[in-house]
Design a protein around this motif. Structure first.
Motif, PDB file in Angstrom:
ATOM      1  N   GLY A 117     -47.733  25.961  -9.919  1.00  0.00           N
ATOM      2  CA  GLY A 117     -46.663  25.387  -9.112  1.00  0.00           C
ATOM      3  C   GLY A 117     -46.238  24.004  -9.564  1.00  0.00           C
ATOM      4  N   THR A 118     -46.938  23.462 -10.563  1.00  0.00           N
ATOM      5  CA  THR A 118     -46.612  22.134 -11.091  1.00  0.00           C
ATOM      6  C   THR A 118     -46.269  22.218 -12.576  1.00  0.00           C
ATOM      7  OG1 THR A 118     -48.049  21.051  -9.471  1.00  0.00           O
ATOM      8  CG2 THR A 118     -47.495  19.785 -11.446  1.00  0.00           C
ATOM      9  N   LEU A 119     -47.198  22.742 -13.364  1.00  0.00           N
ATOM     10  CA  LEU A 119     -46.936  22.951 -14.790  1.00  0.00           C
ATOM     11  C   LEU A 119     -46.451  24.366 -15.067  1.00  0.00           C
ATOM     12  CD1 LEU A 119     -49.981  21.117 -16.422  1.00  0.00           C
ATOM     13  CD2 LEU A 119     -47.713  20.212 -15.892  1.00  0.00           C
ATOM     14  N   SER A 120     -46.779  25.277 -14.195  1.00  0.00           N
ATOM     15  CA  SER A 120     -46.312  26.658 -14.322  1.00  0.00           C
ATOM     16  C   SER A 120     -45.668  27.072 -13.009  1.00  0.00           C
ATOM     17  CB  SER A 120     -47.473  27.602 -14.640  1.00  0.00           C
ATOM     18  OG  SER A 120     -48.285  27.782 -13.495  1.00  0.00           O
ATOM     19  N   LEU A 350     -45.131  14.960  -4.942  1.00  0.00           N
ATOM     20  CA  LEU A 350     -45.230  16.321  -4.433  1.00  0.00           C
ATOM     21  C   LEU A 350     -44.139  17.189  -5.060  1.00  0.00           C
ATOM     22  CD1 LEU A 350     -46.427  18.382  -2.377  1.00  0.00           C
ATOM     23  CD2 LEU A 350     -44.622  17.632  -0.803  1.00  0.00           C
ATOM     24  N   VAL A 351     -44.534  18.345  -5.546  1.00  0.00           N
ATOM     25  CA  VAL A 351     -43.575  19.308  -6.101  1.00  0.00           C
ATOM     26  C   VAL A 351     -43.247  20.324  -5.016  1.00  0.00           C
ATOM     27  CG1 VAL A 351     -43.098  20.956  -7.947  1.00  0.00           C
ATOM     28  CG2 VAL A 351     -44.614  18.995  -8.377  1.00  0.00           C
ATOM     29  N   SER A 352     -42.040  20.251  -4.479  1.00  0.00           N
ATOM     30  CA  SER A 352     -41.656  21.148  -3.390  1.00  0.00           C
ATOM     31  C   SER A 352     -40.149  21.140  -3.195  1.00  0.00           C
ATOM     32  CB  SER A 352     -42.348  20.736  -2.080  1.00  0.00           C
ATOM     33  OG  SER A 352     -41.947  21.572  -1.018  1.00  0.00           O
ATOM     34  N   ARG A 353     -39.607  22.321  -2.929  1.00  0.00           N
ATOM     35  CA  ARG A 353     -38.182  22.414  -2.572  1.00  0.00           C
ATOM     36  C   ARG A 353     -37.992  22.336  -1.062  1.00  0.00           C
ATOM     37  NH1 ARG A 353     -36.080  27.242  -3.439  1.00  0.00           N
ATOM     38  NH2 ARG A 353     -38.049  28.295  -3.874  1.00  0.00           N
ATOM     39  N   GLU A 366     -39.353  21.289  -8.561  1.00  0.00           N
ATOM     40  CA  GLU A 366     -39.954  22.446  -9.221  1.00  0.00           C
ATOM     41  C   GLU A 366     -40.521  22.033 -10.572  1.00  0.00           C
ATOM     42  OE1 GLU A 366     -36.640  25.017  -9.259  1.00  0.00           O
ATOM     43  OE2 GLU A 366     -35.420  23.753 -10.563  1.00  0.00           O
ATOM     44  N   PRO A 367     -41.280  22.944 -11.227  1.00  0.00           N
ATOM     45  CA  PRO A 367     -41.897  22.598 -12.510  1.00  0.00           C
ATOM     46  C   PRO A 367     -40.917  22.107 -13.576  1.00  0.00           C
ATOM     47  CG  PRO A 367     -42.924  24.566 -11.633  1.00  0.00           C
ATOM     48  CD  PRO A 367     -41.784  24.244 -10.713  1.00  0.00           C
TER      49      PRO A 367
END
Length: 391
Positions: A117-120, A350-353, A366-367
């Protein structure tokens, strides 16, 4: 092997049996109530609906729009207002890139990156969560200039096999299994060799069942912990096989039950199946993430502890001129975000939509935006080095 290090066969057998008993007398750490653990009371009680609601909240599906943090069904205008308010509190790390770089002036940047969810991207099959060649190149370039660690819930061997870069630090099983490169760079003179397994804290369990901890090496304790979780993995695989779409993954020091491909109507059934297995392992605890339930030991260790351990190992534990940057997308990353916030040093991204309650300072959607951030970071460093060389 010296006589005092020999473990009698009967002791080994007894401890192997005891490995299904409580591991520790104390509960796992909590991060501001955001991380949910399944206590024995909850295992026996009727809180399935609360957990299923929490599973839904932490696992937004497709593009259904913004999920209101309050839990109430939002209107379109409320969604937009909440999205805007959330972005104001956690602005894009790309939009604020120059501000971030300004704050890093005179400091050593240390990068920490989650994997899934971060690199992939998050994919239906966890075994197919491959990072792109472009992302791998970006991570490789970042590691040339900054100490870089991958901190993942995957077991150590799996995450190393996914990333396939030699000059990184790897922390698998949510930081419980850590390994550094053979030829580390960017470390201070007081840096330490980086090899660590938090399962060495398994020793109190040995004492609890009446055996002297001096008889047992930490590696044997790691074996016992892995054995217990392997037993749980096999039991969970058997118990959940009737639920279509479930994927149970052995991550050595934790077990992951992926429900990415399970119909939402079956989530209650799946949770009941997991709960029935955990009754047999009183001191294994349940946490949750993005469409995954994770069974972990009650060892006082998490991604935040792993971050602190790596900073200390790199020689940056008490440095004022270090800026750790942690990028992750899941609840387990909140432990690391909180550590950085409490230290008043560095920041989380934080990676999030979707709007989420978080200790992170910045956000990326997103990644692909993570890759863009890493590429910009490398280019910024190259330009800075070039400018300094002309002075």
């Amino acid at each position: 092997m010296t006589k005092q290090n020999v473990v009698p066969v009967d002791v080994v057998a007894a401890i192997a049996v005891a490995s299904s008993y409580p591991l520790f007398p104390y509960p796992p750490p909590r991060a501001g109530g955001r991380k949910k653990y399944l206590s024995q009371l909850e295992l026996r009680g009727g809180r399935i609906s609360a957990w299923v609601d929490s599973m839904k909240a932490s696992s937004p599906t497709h593009d259904k729009g913004v999920v209101a943090l309050s839990g109430a069904p939002p209107s379109v205008d409320a969604c937009l207002d909440e999205q805007s308010a959330w972005v104001m509190r956690h602005p894009s790390a790309l939009t604020k890139f120059e501000h971030i770089m300004s704050a890093s002036k005179g400091k050593q940047i240390v990068m920490f990156l989650d994997y899934d969810g971060t690199l992939s991207p998050i994919v239906d099959d966890p075994d197919s969560a491959f990072m792109s060649d472009a992302m791998r190149a970006a991570v490789r370039d970042v590691a040339r200039y900054f100490p870089t660690a991958i901190v993942s819930g995957r077991c150590l061997d799996k995450v190393i096999n996914f990333v396939r870069l030699a000059n990184l630090y790897y922390a698998g099983s949510h930081g419980m299994d850590i390994k550094g490169p053979k030829k580390p760079r960017h470390t201070k003179a007081r840096a330490k060799p980086v090899v660590f397994q938090a399962a060495s804290e398994f020793l109190p369990m040995i004492q609890a069942v009446g055996f002297s901890s001096c008889l047992l090496a930490p590696n044997f304790c790691c074996y016992l912990l892995a054995k217990t979780l392997l037993q749980a993995y096999k039991a969970l695989s058997e118990r959940t096989k009737s639920t279509a779409g479930v994927k149970v993954e052995d991550n050595k020091f934790c077990v992951s039950v992926h429900f990415r491909c399970v119909d939402e109507k079956s989530w209650s059934l799946l949770f009941e199946q997991v709960r029935s297995v955990l009754k047999e392992y009183p001191k294994l605890w349940l946490t949750q993430g993005r469409k995954v339930l994770e069974i972990r030991p009650t060892i006082n260790w998490d991604k935040g502890k792993a971050l602190e351990f790596l900073l200390e190992s790199l020689g940056f534990a008490d440095c004022k001129n270090v800026m750790p940057v942690y990028i992750g997308d899941d609840r387990t990353d909140e432990d690391a975000f909180k550590v950085l916030r409490d230290r008043g040093q560095g920041f989380g991204i934080l990676v999030s939509r979707f709007p989420k309650e978080t200790n992170a300072t910045y956000s990326l959607k997103e990644p692909s935006e993570v890759k863009d951030f890493l590429v910009r970071l490398v280019e910024w460093n190259r330009l800075s080095m070039k400018a300094r060389s002309k002075v």
